[in-house]
Scaffold this motif. Structure first.
Motif, PDB file in Angstrom:
ATOM      1  N   GLY A  14       0.778  -1.233   0.000  1.00 45.73           N
ATOM      2  CA  GLY A  14       0.000   0.000   0.000  1.00 45.73           C
ATOM      3  C   GLY A  14       0.805   1.275   0.000  1.00 45.73           C
ATOM      4  N   VAL A  15       2.086   1.225  -0.288  1.00 44.63           N
ATOM      5  CA  VAL A  15       2.909   2.426  -0.346  1.00 44.63           C
ATOM      6  C   VAL A  15       3.426   2.585  -1.756  1.00 44.63           C
ATOM      7  N   GLU A  16       3.154   3.741  -2.345  1.00 43.81           N
ATOM      8  CA  GLU A  16       3.616   4.000  -3.697  1.00 43.81           C
ATOM      9  C   GLU A  16       4.963   4.699  -3.629  1.00 43.81           C
ATOM     10  N   ALA A  17       6.003   4.003  -4.027  1.00 45.69           N
ATOM     11  CA  ALA A  17       7.352   4.551  -3.969  1.00 45.69           C
ATOM     12  C   ALA A  17       7.757   5.090  -5.323  1.00 45.69           C
ATOM     13  N   SER A  18       8.408   6.236  -5.321  1.00 49.23           N
ATOM     14  CA  SER A  18       8.910   6.832  -6.551  1.00 49.23           C
ATOM     15  C   SER A  18      10.426   6.812  -6.480  1.00 49.23           C
ATOM     16  N   ILE A  19      11.016   5.801  -7.065  1.00 43.99           N
ATOM     17  CA  ILE A  19      12.456   5.610  -7.001  1.00 43.99           C
ATOM     18  C   ILE A  19      13.154   6.576  -7.959  1.00 43.99           C
ATOM     19  N   GLY A  20      14.076   7.352  -7.377  1.00 45.90           N
ATOM     20  CA  GLY A  20      14.870   8.226  -8.215  1.00 45.90           C
ATOM     21  C   GLY A  20      14.161   9.506  -8.609  1.00 45.90           C
ATOM     22  N   THR A  21      13.034   9.825  -8.031  1.00 48.04           N
ATOM     23  CA  THR A  21      12.338  11.058  -8.349  1.00 48.04           C
ATOM     24  C   THR A  21      12.495  12.024  -7.193  1.00 48.04           C
ATOM     25  N   GLN A  22      11.901  13.219  -7.344  1.00 45.58           N
ATOM     26  CA  GLN A  22      12.059  14.237  -6.335  1.00 45.58           C
ATOM     27  C   GLN A  22      11.430  13.820  -5.007  1.00 45.58           C
ATOM     28  N   HIS A  23      10.243  13.190  -5.082  1.00 46.76           N
ATOM     29  CA  HIS A  23       9.570  12.724  -3.876  1.00 46.76           C
ATOM     30  C   HIS A  23       9.766  11.211  -3.754  1.00 46.76           C
ATOM     31  N   SER A  24      10.374  10.784  -2.654  1.00 46.96           N
ATOM     32  CA  SER A  24      10.671   9.370  -2.491  1.00 46.96           C
ATOM     33  C   SER A  24       9.450   8.582  -2.037  1.00 46.96           C
ATOM     34  N   LEU A  25       8.438   9.281  -1.518  1.00 45.36           N
ATOM     35  CA  LEU A  25       7.277   8.560  -1.018  1.00 45.36           C
ATOM     36  C   LEU A  25       6.025   9.378  -1.268  1.00 45.36           C
ATOM     37  N   GLU A  26       5.024   8.768  -1.862  1.00 44.71           N
ATOM     38  CA  GLU A  26       3.768   9.431  -2.138  1.00 44.71           C
ATOM     39  C   GLU A  26       2.647   8.725  -1.386  1.00 44.71           C
ATOM     40  N   ILE A  27       1.499   9.383  -1.322  1.00 44.11           N
ATOM     41  CA  ILE A  27       0.356   8.784  -0.654  1.00 44.11           C
ATOM     42  C   ILE A  27      -0.067   7.540  -1.409  1.00 44.11           C
ATOM     43  N   GLY A  28      -0.131   6.430  -0.709  1.00 42.76           N
ATOM     44  CA  GLY A  28      -0.460   5.160  -1.346  1.00 42.76           C
ATOM     45  C   GLY A  28      -1.800   4.632  -0.901  1.00 42.76           C
ATOM     46  N   HIS A  29      -2.058   3.385  -1.268  1.00 38.15           N
ATOM     47  CA  HIS A  29      -3.332   2.749  -0.957  1.00 38.15           C
ATOM     48  C   HIS A  29      -3.549   2.658   0.549  1.00 38.15           C
ATOM     49  N   ALA A  30      -2.502   2.343   1.308  1.00 33.97           N
ATOM     50  CA  ALA A  30      -2.645   2.173   2.753  1.00 33.97           C
ATOM     51  C   ALA A  30      -3.091   3.460   3.427  1.00 33.97           C
ATOM     52  N   THR A  31      -2.500   4.582   3.016  1.00 35.54           N
ATOM     53  CA  THR A  31      -2.864   5.867   3.599  1.00 35.54           C
ATOM     54  C   THR A  31      -4.303   6.230   3.273  1.00 35.54           C
ATOM     55  N   LYS A  32      -4.704   5.970   2.046  1.00 41.43           N
ATOM     56  CA  LYS A  32      -6.089   6.248   1.657  1.00 41.43           C
ATOM     57  C   LYS A  32      -7.054   5.379   2.441  1.00 41.43           C
ATOM     58  N   ASP A  33      -6.717   4.094   2.643  1.00 44.03           N
ATOM     59  CA  ASP A  33      -7.557   3.201   3.441  1.00 44.03           C
ATOM     60  C   ASP A  33      -7.663   3.704   4.874  1.00 44.03           C
ATOM     61  N   PHE A  34      -6.547   4.201   5.420  1.00 44.62           N
ATOM     62  CA  PHE A  34      -6.521   4.676   6.796  1.00 44.62           C
ATOM     63  C   PHE A  34      -7.428   5.884   6.982  1.00 44.62           C
ATOM     64  N   VAL A  35      -7.321   6.854   6.078  1.00 44.37           N
ATOM     65  CA  VAL A  35      -8.128   8.071   6.172  1.00 44.37           C
ATOM     66  C   VAL A  35      -9.615   7.765   5.985  1.00 44.37           C
ATOM     67  N   ALA A  36      -9.930   6.913   5.012  1.00 46.23           N
ATOM     68  CA  ALA A  36     -11.335   6.544   4.778  1.00 46.23           C
ATOM     69  C   ALA A  36     -11.922   5.855   5.998  1.00 46.23           C
ATOM     70  N   GLY A  37     -11.161   4.963   6.607  1.00 49.03           N
ATOM     71  CA  GLY A  37     -11.625   4.265   7.788  1.00 49.03           C
ATOM     72  C   GLY A  37     -11.825   5.195   8.977  1.00 49.03           C
ATOM     73  N   ALA A  38     -10.954   6.197   9.108  1.00 42.75           N
ATOM     74  CA  ALA A  38     -11.056   7.135  10.219  1.00 42.75           C
ATOM     75  C   ALA A  38     -12.356   7.926  10.152  1.00 42.75           C
ATOM     76  N   PHE A  39     -12.655   8.480   8.987  1.00 41.95           N
ATOM     77  CA  PHE A  39     -13.872   9.283   8.839  1.00 41.95           C
ATOM     78  C   PHE A  39     -15.131   8.427   8.981  1.00 41.95           C
TER      79      PHE A  39
END
Length: 206
Positions: A14-39
């Motif tokens: 659930g983590v979308e990694a961007s190897i070799g780009t400016q941002h090494s870590l972007e919001i992935g499936h796990a984070t979206k699942d977490f936020v949806a579950g919280a609300f």
């Protein structure tokens, strides 16, 4: 492990990694699942707490009422509308976490079982059931102590500010001080087992 394998493993959990780009870590499936579950958890507990309080009072040993309406009439004069929301503090604080963890665990298990992060792909009912059971097992670790504290708060009839009333933090200290971290569920292993079986089975079917 090369970059391609690292990225593939990150996507599956659930983590979308961007190897070799400016941002090494972007919001992935796990984070979206977490936020949806919280609300969803906060909304669900706020809307269902009054009926849950009536249910707990009805199930209490020695209850003289035989219906939810009877319980409410008995509560209305003494405790008022506020009484229906007794014990909501711990669920409102932690049910968001429970649902978030459930969403994340189910999503991660489903992606691992299917080997894909494509949500539009068809998932077999066997994989769905197993992912749900895994999510239920993880969620049980949070729901057991929360349910214990919630019910203890719902059953007390003393009003806030009056002698005998125990607030949320006071109830937590009382349970831990008198019964240990495990509380009543720790002393009665059968209750914990039944709760776990109920939740795991229900989440698998759901």
């Amino acid at each position: 492990m090369d970059a391609a394998k690292v990225a593939q493993t990150a996507e599956l959990i659930g983590v979308e990694a961007s190897i070799g780009t400016q941002h090494s870590l972007e919001i992935g499936h796990a984070t979206k699942d977490f936020v949806a579950g919280a609300f969803s958890g906060m909304i669900g507990i706020a809307s269902g707490q009054p009926l849950d309080t009536l249910r707990v009072r009805l199930q209490q040993r020695g209850c003289q009422q035989t219906s939810a309406a009877g319980v409410w009439h008995a509560m209305a004069g003494k405790e008022g509308l506020r009484g229906l929301f007794r014990g909501m503090s711990y669920p409102i604080y932690t049910t968001a976490l429970q649902n978030a963890v459930t969403f994340q665990a189910q999503g991660a298990a489903s992606r691992v079982l299917t080997g894909t992060v494509n949500r539009s792909s068809t998932v077999s009912w066997q994989h769905t059931c197993l992912a749900g059971m895994f999510a239920g097992a993880v969620q049980t670790c949070i729901s057991c102590p929360v349910e214990l504290l919630k019910i203890r708060l719902q059953l007390q009839q003393a009003l806030p500010g009056t002698p005998g009333y125990v607030g949320p933090l006071g109830m937590l200290r009382k349970v831990v001080g008198q019964e240990g971290v495990g509380g009543e569920l720790g002393r009665h292993k059968t209750a914990l087992k039944v709760h776990a079986i109920r939740v795991i089975h229900a989440y698998g079917v759901h």
